[in-house]
Scaffold this motif. Structure first.
Motif, short mmCIF file in Angstrom:
data_model
loop_
_atom_site.label_atom_id
_atom_site.label_comp_id
_atom_site.label_asym_id
_atom_site.label_seq_id
_atom_site.Cartn_x
_atom_site.Cartn_y
_atom_site.Cartn_z
N MET A 141 0.84 -1.19 0.00
CA MET A 141 0.00 0.00 0.00
C MET A 141 0.88 1.24 0.00
SD MET A 141 -3.12 -1.09 2.58
CE MET A 141 -2.10 -1.44 4.03
N GLY A 142 0.53 2.23 -0.82
CA GLY A 142 1.30 3.45 -0.87
C GLY A 142 0.61 4.52 -1.69
N THR A 143 1.21 5.71 -1.66
CA THR A 143 0.61 6.83 -2.39
C THR A 143 1.01 6.88 -3.85
OG1 THR A 143 2.40 8.28 -1.71
CG2 THR A 143 0.44 8.22 -0.29
N ASP A 144 2.16 6.25 -4.17
CA ASP A 144 2.66 6.36 -5.55
C ASP A 144 3.10 5.01 -6.12
OD1 ASP A 144 4.78 5.99 -3.91
OD2 ASP A 144 5.92 7.76 -4.58
N VAL A 145 2.50 3.94 -5.65
CA VAL A 145 2.86 2.61 -6.16
C VAL A 145 2.37 2.47 -7.60
CG1 VAL A 145 2.85 1.51 -3.89
CG2 VAL A 145 0.73 1.65 -5.22
N GLU A 146 3.06 1.67 -8.39
CA GLU A 146 2.72 1.46 -9.79
C GLU A 146 1.75 0.29 -9.93
OE1 GLU A 146 3.62 3.28 -12.39
OE2 GLU A 146 4.74 4.66 -11.06
N LYS A 147 0.97 0.35 -11.00
CA LYS A 147 0.08 -0.78 -11.32
C LYS A 147 0.93 -1.95 -11.78
CE LYS A 147 -3.86 -2.07 -14.30
NZ LYS A 147 -3.32 -3.29 -14.86
N PRO A 148 0.84 -3.08 -11.09
CA PRO A 148 1.66 -4.24 -11.48
C PRO A 148 1.23 -4.79 -12.84
CG PRO A 148 0.79 -4.45 -9.25
CD PRO A 148 0.05 -3.34 -9.89
N ALA A 149 2.13 -5.48 -13.48
CA ALA A 149 1.80 -6.15 -14.74
C ALA A 149 0.81 -7.27 -14.45
CB ALA A 149 3.07 -6.70 -15.36
N ALA A 150 0.02 -7.58 -15.48
CA ALA A 150 -0.95 -8.68 -15.38
C ALA A 150 -1.86 -8.54 -14.17
CB ALA A 150 -0.23 -10.03 -15.34
N SER A 151 -2.34 -7.32 -13.92
CA SER A 151 -3.26 -7.09 -12.80
C SER A 151 -4.50 -6.38 -13.31
CB SER A 151 -2.59 -6.23 -11.72
OG SER A 151 -2.35 -4.93 -12.20
N ILE A 152 -5.57 -6.52 -12.58
CA ILE A 152 -6.78 -5.79 -12.92
C ILE A 152 -6.98 -4.72 -11.86
CG2 ILE A 152 -7.81 -7.77 -14.09
CD1 ILE A 152 -9.46 -6.81 -10.95
N ALA A 153 -7.65 -3.62 -12.27
CA ALA A 153 -7.82 -2.48 -11.38
C ALA A 153 -9.28 -2.36 -10.95
CB ALA A 153 -7.39 -1.19 -12.07
N VAL A 154 -9.48 -2.09 -9.67
CA VAL A 154 -10.81 -1.84 -9.11
C VAL A 154 -10.74 -0.52 -8.36
CG1 VAL A 154 -12.63 -2.63 -7.58
CG2 VAL A 154 -11.28 -4.30 -8.87
N VAL A 155 -11.60 0.42 -8.73
CA VAL A 155 -11.64 1.71 -8.04
C VAL A 155 -12.89 1.75 -7.17
CG1 VAL A 155 -11.71 4.22 -8.30
CG2 VAL A 155 -10.45 2.82 -9.94
N ASP A 156 -12.69 1.99 -5.88
CA ASP A 156 -13.81 1.99 -4.94
C ASP A 156 -13.46 2.89 -3.76
OD1 ASP A 156 -16.09 1.48 -3.51
OD2 ASP A 156 -15.65 -0.63 -3.09
N SER A 157 -14.43 3.70 -3.33
CA SER A 157 -14.25 4.58 -2.16
C SER A 157 -13.03 5.48 -2.29
CB SER A 157 -14.15 3.74 -0.87
OG SER A 157 -15.33 3.00 -0.67
N GLY A 158 -12.67 5.83 -3.52
CA GLY A 158 -11.57 6.76 -3.73
C GLY A 158 -10.19 6.14 -3.70
N VAL A 159 -10.10 4.80 -3.66
CA VAL A 159 -8.79 4.14 -3.70
C VAL A 159 -8.73 3.22 -4.91
CG1 VAL A 159 -8.55 4.22 -1.19
CG2 VAL A 159 -9.54 2.19 -2.26
N GLU A 160 -7.51 2.99 -5.40
CA GLU A 160 -7.29 2.08 -6.52
C GLU A 160 -6.71 0.78 -5.97
OE1 GLU A 160 -5.89 4.28 -10.39
OE2 GLU A 160 -4.91 5.21 -8.66
N VAL A 161 -7.36 -0.32 -6.29
CA VAL A 161 -6.90 -1.63 -5.83
C VAL A 161 -6.50 -2.44 -7.07
CG1 VAL A 161 -7.47 -3.71 -4.53
CG2 VAL A 161 -8.52 -1.51 -3.88
N PHE A 162 -5.26 -2.89 -7.08
CA PHE A 162 -4.76 -3.70 -8.19
C PHE A 162 -4.59 -5.13 -7.70
CE2 PHE A 162 -2.77 0.59 -8.58
CZ PHE A 162 -3.54 1.03 -9.65
N VAL A 163 -5.27 -6.04 -8.36
CA VAL A 163 -5.18 -7.45 -7.98
C VAL A 163 -4.40 -8.18 -9.07
CG1 VAL A 163 -6.46 -9.53 -7.35
CG2 VAL A 163 -7.41 -7.26 -6.82
N VAL A 164 -3.28 -8.80 -8.68
CA VAL A 164 -2.38 -9.46 -9.64
C VAL A 164 -2.91 -10.84 -9.99
CG1 VAL A 164 -0.03 -10.23 -10.07
CG2 VAL A 164 -0.43 -8.17 -8.68
N LEU A 165 -3.04 -11.08 -11.30
CA LEU A 165 -3.58 -12.36 -11.77
C LEU A 165 -2.54 -13.23 -12.46
CD1 LEU A 165 -7.04 -11.25 -13.18
CD2 LEU A 165 -6.57 -12.35 -11.00
N GLU A 166 -1.31 -12.74 -12.55
CA GLU A 166 -0.26 -13.50 -13.22
C GLU A 166 -0.06 -14.84 -12.52
OE1 GLU A 166 4.19 -12.77 -15.07
OE2 GLU A 166 3.51 -11.55 -13.40
N GLY A 167 -0.11 -15.89 -13.32
CA GLY A 167 0.04 -17.22 -12.75
C GLY A 167 -1.25 -17.79 -12.20
#
Length: 898
Positions: A804-830
């Motif tokens: 968790m951080g203010t300037d973390v990058e979106k990981p490769a092979a991940s999907i993004a979910v935006v909710d309540s003003g935060v971005e959540v990236f869930v990694v699906l690689e593998g």
């Protein structure tokens, strides 16, 4: 502590709980601080529970139950209306089936038969109201024909009579030839019917401009036998030459004048209007203005009276055919047009009403309507929703004198007495057979009875001791609220305001709550004749009273026409199912199961104060405080739909799905006792809040619950009520200390991250046990809140890693979910074959696009839309809308892989 049964069965549990309430006397009027008095709109003694009643009574019970739990002085007045026409009709039919006529047995024996019928069948709806769980004082049931109530009715009539507000006059009324009684304008039902406009030739006594006859247009040629004039519009210059001339009325050879009157529409028909003062309200007015004779051609059964030759003895319908035939044979039928028009029908027997000149009793409303209008305009009486204020004021501003006499035997007989010897007449509060003026014994009472609305207008005060014991009204009048249907704002609500202001100098109620009209699934009015009505007792038998009540409350929005989700068997007219009520039953089941789970984990519990030990506690207590405020204000402000739906959102989605789950682990550790206390505190408060909406299941759960902090007195001793319905209400002021916006924000962020991980597993068919790498990007304050909840998030989201951080990058092979003003990236690689998944999604998109194109092509076909059944067209539209939503979701998923 005994374990609660695994399943909750309304069919067995609800009757048992009802008996507990009745045996405990909890329904009886209770004294307290503050008042909540409600009078139930009296259903007809002949009636059975319908969806309107069920909705109305659910609202009233919610109001009363909360007030009772708040320690207020509660009084819910139950009673039934004698329903003059309806009851007399039913008893007439019963006697007819026995080969008896009321005319044969006479008035006194017929009234006795009505009383017998009432005693035998009149309690059905009361028992049904009882089965609904309505906490009415059934030991104090009232009836509009009770002796003390009848005295109140008689006093009102006599006072108004002597004050010059009641008079007798010969005027046009709506007459039902089947029920043989007058019907008020407000009780007449208009129905669109296919008819005709007959153009009839009336010979002029002298030619005008070379013309030997005029042509009148009418929808009722049979009434021409009673014509006493012909009218034209003053705005029709072409007819000016005819004004002052006369015509020879065919068949009866009556010479009648032609005159001008503003009632005439020059563009209707031929511009010449036949005037029959005894059989049309407008014609009556023109007859009064132009001094025309009033000739009544029909008797009380709408049969032509003596003096009309071959037409005498004919019914309206027979006379119409005969008159048309006569005009045709004498070359006086000019032509006929098709015409759709509205026809008034009796609201009881459905017979077409006859505008009929007869002697009736009226209330002069000029002195009454002004104060009643001011009461609403000043805010002493408030309508909910507010838009119904306009309906009330419009009707009141245009109010005409009220016809209160009915030609029936069952009802409150008009207390006017006449002396046949000296002509004395007076209204008396006590019967007499001796004339006070001449001492003669030839005294008789008026044969008519009063309109049932005349007696029911006194409902809020005549049911509470007035005028015999006015002290019983103290503190209970004006009543708190009147919950009723929009259809009787004019018939009943307005008249109650007028009578209460006149006799008590105060309004009858502070609030008028108009509940929605419950329509059939297709949007039409529910009715027995259509076979589309839903019997509330069938819903109760299938789903339970709680589910029915809760579902109805969720429908109480500002939209006053609500389609009820129910499927009816077309042959048997019986209920098949009601999906929405089924969903309500699922909520009842959820409440039971969640409560049962918690109570199974209360070993070693002792009551005590709730304490915030975790962020989840702080969030839950804050949400609980807001729920207390929401429910309390929802009932106080009559916003039942939003409130009821909010209750489900709170208890199911917040208490059950999150707080109970988060707290489970603590039930196994050292903090078990405090976790138990917190859970019981939340459960007990929730159960109390839901009790006015779903009284049965909440009462049963509460019976199985241990005492909570809400049951402790000032010394910490348990002081628990005998029943939930008389337990203490959670007051918003007592819970305000728990409101914590920061805690709510922190836990909402936690929920957003956990939900993103869970939704991703569900979307891509991953095992709930599969650990996922999750990355969260948010602002500094939100990251700080999330870090404080890391220990909660990781097990709930089942993360392999959580960054968790203010300037973390979106990981490769991940999907993004935006909710309540935060971005959540869930990694699906593998975890997911991304290329295969993308190909699958694109294939589904193509199929959906093809089907959508087909739907849109069909809907663009004007022939299909015009000829297909409305339900078929709507189904096609619904499918098109559904496909658009599917495409949006699938496209979003493909975008995840970009």
């Amino acid at each position: 502590m005994e374990e609660m049964p695994k399943n909750y069965d309304p069919s067995t549990n609800e009757p048992a709980i009802l008996q507990k309430w009745l045996d405990g006397g909890y329904y009886k009027r209770r004294e307290g601080v503050g008042d909540c008095t409600v009078t139930i709109p009296p259903p007809n003694v002949t009636g059975k529970l319908h969806m309107g009643h069920a909705t109305d009574d659910s609202i009233q019970d919610a109001i009363i139950r909360m007030a009772r739990m708040r320690g207020k002085s509660t009084r819910w007045v139950l009673g039934t209306d004698h329903a003059g026409i309806a009851t007399q009709t039913k008893v007439d039919k019963k006697l007819k089936s026995e080969g008896i006529s009321r005319l044969e047995i006479g008035r006194d024996k017929f009234v006795d038969a009505c009383w017998d019928w009432t005693h035998e069948y009149g309690g059905i709806i009361v028992e049904q109201i009882k089965r609904m769980g309505c906490s009415v004082d059934f030991d104090n049931e009232r009836f509009t024909m009770d002796e003390d109530y009848a005295q109140a009715v008689r006093k009102v009539f006599c006072d108004w009579y002597h004050d010059g507000l009641i008079y007798r006059g010969k005027r046009i009324v709506n007459w039902c030839p089947n029920c043989t009684t007058a019907i008020s304008d407000d009780e007449a039902e208009y129905k669109d019917e296919k008819g005709h406009l007959w153009h009839l030739r009336y010979p002029l006594t002298e030619p005008v401009n070379g013309q030997d006859y005029i042509v009148v247009a009418t929808t009722r040629p049979e009434t021409m036998l009673g014509d006493t004039g012909v009218a034209v519009s003053p705005k029709d210059p072409e007819k000016a030459a005819f004004v002052g001339k006369t015509v020879k009325l065919p068949i009866v050879d009556r010479e009648i004048p032609i005159f001008e009157d503003w009632h005439v529409d020059a563009n209707f028909g031929s511009g010449f209007v036949k005037v029959t003062p005894a059989h049309d309200p407008n014609d009556y007015a023109m007859g009064q203005a132009h001094d025309l004779p009033q000739i009544n051609i029909f008797d009380e059964h709408a049969v032509v009276v003596e003096g009309y030759g071959e037409f005498t003895g004919m019914t309206r319908e027979e006379c119409r055919e005969a008159v048309i035939k006569w005009f045709e044979e004498h070359d006086l039928l000019d032509h006929v047009e098709d015409l759709d028009h509205s026809v008034m029908h009796c609201y009881r027997c459905d017979a077409a009403l006859e505008p009929w000149l007869s002697e009736q009793w009226f209330v002069a409303v000029d002195k009454l309507k002004g104060p009643a209008l001011d009461a609403v305009n000043s805010g002493k009486v408030t309508f909910h929703p507010a838009r119904w204020t306009q309906t009330y004021t419009t009707w009141m501003e245009n109010l005409k004198d009220w016809c209160i006499s009915r030609q029936l035997w069952w009802g409150h007989r008009i207390p006017v007495f006449y002396c046949e010897d000296c002509g004395w007449e007076d209204a008396l509060t006590e019967d007499t057979d001796v004339c006070p003026k001449c001492g003669g014994h030839h005294v008789h009472q008026d044969e008519n009875v009063l309109d049932t609305w005349f007696s029911s207008q006194l409902w809020t005060f005549a049911t509470q001791g007035w005028p015999q014991k006015p002290e019983l009204l103290e503190g209970h009048h004006p009543t708190t609220a009147l919950v009723t249907a929009r259809d009787i704002i004019a018939l009943w609500v307005a008249r109650m305001v007028m009578s209460s202001l006149y006799f008590l100098d105060e309004v009858p109620f502070k609030d008028v709550v108009i509940y929605p009209t419950i329509l059939a699934k297709d949007g039409s009015r529910m009715s027995k004749s259509k076979g589309n009505g839903v019997d509330p007792m069938d819903l109760i038998g299938m789903y339970g009273a709680d589910a029915m009540r809760y579902n109805l409350l969720t429908l109480c929005t500002n939209n006053q026409d609500v389609k009820f989700d129910a499927n009816i068997d077309k042959k048997t007219k019986k209920l098949i199912d009601s999906p929405r009520t089924e969903q309500a039953k699922s909520f009842v089941t959820k409440i039971w199961n969640a409560s049962r789970f918690l109570l199974m984990n209360m070993e070693g519990y002792t009551p005590g104060e709730p304490v915030v030990e975790t962020p989840a506690d702080a969030w839950m207590f804050s949400r609980l405080a807001k729920a207390v405020k929401m429910v309390t204000e929802g009932i106080e402000n009559y916003t039942f739909g939003d409130m009821a739906r909010g209750v489900q959102q709170f208890f199911w989605n917040e208490v059950c799905d999150w707080y109970v789950e988060v707290t489970k682990a603590r039930l196994k550790g050292e903090g078990r006792l405090q976790a138990q206390r917190n859970l019981i505190f939340v459960l007990d408060t929730s159960i109390r809040l839901m009790h006015p909406l779903m009284p049965f299941v909440t009462e049963e759960i509460w019976d199985n619950m241990p005492a909570s902090v809400l049951d402790l007195d000032a010394e910490g001793n348990v002081d628990r009520a005998e029943a939930l319905m008389i337990a203490k209400w959670p007051e918003p002021a007592d819970y305000a200390k728990y409101v914590d916006e920061d805690a709510e924000r922190a836990f909402e962020l936690c929920r957003a991250v956990v939900s993103a991980a869970r939704a991703t597993r569900s979307r891509y068919r991953l095992s709930p046990k599969a650990e996922l790498d999750v990355v969260v990007r948010a602002g500094a304050e939100d990251i700080e809140k999330l870090e404080s909840l890391r220990s909660t998030i990781e097990p709930l989201a089942n993360t392999a890693s959580l960054v968790m951080g203010t300037d973390v990058e979106k990981p490769a092979a991940s999907i993004a979910v935006v909710d309540s003003g935060v971005e959540v990236f869930v990694v699906l690689e593998g975890k997911v074959d991304l290329s295969a998944e993308k190909a699958r999604l694109e294939k589904e998109i193509a199929a959906a696009q093809k089907e959508l194109a087909g739907c849109e092509k069909t809907l663009a076909n004007e022939g299909f839309v015009a000829k297909a059944a409305p339900a078929v067209v709507q189904k096609k539209r619904d499918r098109a809308a559904e496909l658009k939503e599917i495409l949006a979701a699938l496209t979003a998923q493909v975008a995840d892989f970009s």
